[in-house]
Design a protein around this motif. Structure first.
Motif, short mmCIF file in Angstrom:
data_model
loop_
_atom_site.label_atom_id
_atom_site.label_comp_id
_atom_site.label_asym_id
_atom_site.label_seq_id
_atom_site.Cartn_x
_atom_site.Cartn_y
_atom_site.Cartn_z
N ARG A 187 -18.16 37.95 15.01
CA ARG A 187 -16.88 37.37 15.41
C ARG A 187 -15.78 37.77 14.42
O ARG A 187 -16.00 37.88 13.23
CB ARG A 187 -17.01 35.86 15.44
N GLY A 188 -14.60 37.98 14.95
CA GLY A 188 -13.47 38.35 14.10
C GLY A 188 -12.99 37.18 13.26
O GLY A 188 -13.25 36.01 13.57
N SER A 189 -12.27 37.48 12.20
CA SER A 189 -11.75 36.44 11.31
C SER A 189 -10.56 35.72 11.96
O SER A 189 -9.86 36.28 12.81
CB SER A 189 -11.30 37.04 9.98
N ASP A 190 -10.35 34.49 11.54
CA ASP A 190 -9.16 33.77 11.99
C ASP A 190 -7.93 34.32 11.27
O ASP A 190 -8.02 34.82 10.16
CB ASP A 190 -9.30 32.28 11.69
N VAL A 191 -6.79 34.22 11.92
CA VAL A 191 -5.53 34.74 11.38
C VAL A 191 -4.52 33.59 11.32
O VAL A 191 -4.49 32.73 12.21
CB VAL A 191 -4.98 35.89 12.26
N GLU A 192 -3.72 33.57 10.26
CA GLU A 192 -2.68 32.55 10.12
C GLU A 192 -1.30 33.20 10.09
O GLU A 192 -1.13 34.29 9.54
CB GLU A 192 -2.88 31.75 8.83
N LEU A 198 5.89 35.66 19.27
CA LEU A 198 5.49 35.98 17.90
C LEU A 198 5.02 37.43 17.84
O LEU A 198 4.20 37.87 18.66
CB LEU A 198 4.35 35.07 17.44
N ARG A 199 5.53 38.17 16.86
CA ARG A 199 5.14 39.57 16.67
C ARG A 199 4.15 39.64 15.52
O ARG A 199 4.44 39.25 14.40
CB ARG A 199 6.38 40.42 16.38
N LEU A 200 2.94 40.11 15.80
CA LEU A 200 1.88 40.13 14.81
C LEU A 200 1.35 41.55 14.62
O LEU A 200 1.26 42.32 15.58
CB LEU A 200 0.71 39.24 15.25
N THR A 201 1.00 41.87 13.39
CA THR A 201 0.30 43.11 13.09
C THR A 201 -1.02 42.72 12.46
O THR A 201 -1.06 42.15 11.36
CB THR A 201 1.10 43.99 12.12
N SER A 202 -2.11 42.98 13.16
CA SER A 202 -3.43 42.58 12.68
C SER A 202 -4.49 43.41 13.39
O SER A 202 -4.22 44.06 14.40
CB SER A 202 -3.67 41.09 12.96
N PRO A 203 -5.73 43.43 12.85
CA PRO A 203 -6.81 44.14 13.53
C PRO A 203 -7.06 43.54 14.91
O PRO A 203 -7.23 42.32 15.04
CB PRO A 203 -8.02 43.92 12.60
N SER A 204 -7.07 44.38 15.92
CA SER A 204 -7.28 43.95 17.30
C SER A 204 -8.28 44.87 17.97
O SER A 204 -8.53 45.98 17.51
CB SER A 204 -5.95 43.96 18.08
N ARG A 231 -3.40 25.98 17.29
CA ARG A 231 -4.53 26.93 17.40
C ARG A 231 -4.49 27.65 18.73
O ARG A 231 -4.40 27.04 19.78
CB ARG A 231 -5.85 26.18 17.25
N LEU A 232 -4.56 28.98 18.66
CA LEU A 232 -4.64 29.81 19.85
C LEU A 232 -5.99 30.51 19.83
O LEU A 232 -6.21 31.45 19.06
CB LEU A 232 -3.50 30.84 19.90
N ALA A 233 -6.90 30.03 20.64
CA ALA A 233 -8.26 30.55 20.65
C ALA A 233 -8.29 32.01 21.08
O ALA A 233 -7.63 32.41 22.04
CB ALA A 233 -9.14 29.71 21.58
N GLY A 234 -9.06 32.83 20.33
CA GLY A 234 -9.26 34.23 20.70
C GLY A 234 -8.11 35.16 20.41
O GLY A 234 -8.15 36.33 20.79
N GLN A 235 -7.06 34.68 19.72
CA GLN A 235 -5.90 35.52 19.44
C GLN A 235 -5.88 36.01 17.99
O GLN A 235 -4.87 36.55 17.55
CB GLN A 235 -4.61 34.74 19.73
N GLY A 236 -6.99 35.83 17.26
CA GLY A 236 -7.06 36.28 15.89
C GLY A 236 -7.55 37.70 15.76
O GLY A 236 -7.36 38.53 16.66
N ASP A 251 -9.62 33.14 15.90
CA ASP A 251 -8.51 32.35 16.43
C ASP A 251 -7.25 32.59 15.60
O ASP A 251 -7.31 33.03 14.46
CB ASP A 251 -8.85 30.86 16.39
N LEU A 252 -6.12 32.29 16.21
CA LEU A 252 -4.83 32.38 15.54
C LEU A 252 -4.31 30.98 15.28
O LEU A 252 -4.28 30.14 16.18
CB LEU A 252 -3.83 33.16 16.40
#
Length: 392
Positions: free
Chosen positions: A144-149, A167-173, A258-263, A274-275
């Motif tokens: 599972r991927g890590s949570d993002v804040e 929200l504009r995010l730059t993260s591993p996807s 919390r936004l499930a699955g958006q991390g 999660d995000l």
């Protein structure tokens, strides 16, 4: 990445904190480093991007109590000479444990009896097994991927009434080309023939079976013959995306959504993390807030308090009339039920109106004469504002 490589990382050093730092201190250090090295703030800077990934990984481990405990225990074990690190230390099955300087450790005590206690034995993925028994799955298999804040700042009325924000995010996807499999479109990973998909291979040594990550598949259990060109076989891309967040009515400053699955995307097609969005609320010029109640202070004249009046008071969605009874004292709080902070479910809070006398700094002659006449009439009626006062 092997377990040993993971443990040899100094996450405390990455964040610039001590090993005794609190979760709050770790989070504060991470936020500063993440802000300074965020890809959006450093476009085209590969070094800043790698630093951003490193501090994110460190924070995900050190702010999770269970992960941090296992990480600290594992590092202490390595530092003491276990697994062949350091001077006279090393693994000595014949001596019954890990040795160095005459000190003996029982493998069962270190890795947990029964292999399912969720302790440090799980961290190493069943690295040691008595009698060469069945090994556990390697920890670097699909996971599972890590949570993002992240944070967003809202106006007071947006937060109380609810709003939808991008929200504009730059993260591993997850890689959009191979959909997270790591294999070039049209192909699939195959089971590693050396470890039969286990991710680890066994090597007998005395009374113990020693398991180590498979070199052929690097502990993943599968081999990708034709890696995806876009993600180079990892199944993950660092990309910028825009997501829409629905902030419910009544959110307070510092609250997390919390936004499930958006991390961060999971490795090799595993579920995403999660995000967590922390909401910051700007203060308002008119309203304050106490729990679910709105607070507002309304200036009034002395005559309005004495004689009574009806005030037009602002609310979140318009205005409301508030009756001030005759003889109201300065600073009294008047309650208007149901006109406070709305809730996603349930009864809204109340509007708490504080009346505060505004004293004129200058009066014209007619007003001054009228005021003198009033004071004389007040004395004649027997009213003494300092009657009963202890300082009289």
């Amino acid at each position: 990445m092997s377990q040993r490589e993971w443990i040899e990382k100094d996450f405390y050093k990455e964040l610039g904190v001590s090993s005794s730092a609190t979760t709050e201190e770790i989070t504060k250090a991470y936020r500063k480093l993440a802000r300074d090295n965020h890809p959006d703030a450093n476009p085209g800077n590969a070094e800043a991007e790698q630093r951003f990934k490193a501090v994110s990984e460190a924070k995900s481990v050190l702010t999770d109590p269970a992960k941090r405990k296992e990480y600290d225990e594992a590092r202490r074990l390595f530092a003491s000479g276990g697994f062949g690190r350091g001077g006279g230390g090393g693994f000595n099955p014949g001596a019954g444990g890990f040795g160095g300087g005459g000190q003996t450790f029982d493998v069962g005590d270190i890795f947990g009896q029964g292999g399912g206690d969720g302790g440090i034995g799980d961290l190493f993925g069943g690295l040691f097994n008595r009698g060469g028994g069945q090994q556990r799955t390697a920890s670097n298999r699909p996971r599972r991927g890590s949570d993002v804040e992240t944070e967003t700042t809202l106006g007071f009325r947006e937060a109380t009434q609810g709003v939808t924000v991008p929200l504009r995010l730059t993260s591993p996807s997850s890689c959009t080309t191979c959909h997270g499999s790591g294999a070039k479109p049209g192909t699939s990973p195959r089971v590693c023939p050396r470890c039969n998909g286990a991710g680890v291979v066994n090597r007998n040594q005395g009374a113990f079976g020693f398991s180590e990550p498979c070199d052929d598949c690097r502990g993943t259990g599968s081999i990708i013959d034709d890696p995806c060109d876009d993600c180079r076989g990892t199944g993950v891309q660092n990309r910028t995306r825009t997501i829409t967040v629905r902030v419910p009515p009544g959110v307070s400053d510092g609250q997390k959504i919390r936004l499930a699955g958006q991390g961060e995307a999971g490795l090799r097609g595993a579920p995403s993390g999660d995000l967590y969005v922390t909401v910051r609320v700007r203060p308002d010029k008119v309203f304050g807030r106490t729990g679910d109640d709105l607070t507002v202070t309304v200036p009034v004249s002395y005559g309005e308090l004495v004689l009574g009046t009806t005030l037009s008071v602002p609310t979140l969605d318009g205005r409301v009339g508030v009756k001030v009874p005759p003889g109201t004292v300065d600073g009294r709080v008047l309650r208007v039920r149901g006109r406070g902070v709305p809730k996603k479910a349930g009864t809204p809070g109340d509007l708490m109106v504080t009346v505060k006398v505004a004293v004129p700094q200058k009066l014209d002659d007619p007003a001054t004469e009228a005021l003198h006449a009033y004071l004389e009439a007040e004395k004649a009626s027997g009213f003494d504002p300092r009657a009963g006062w202890a300082g009289a």
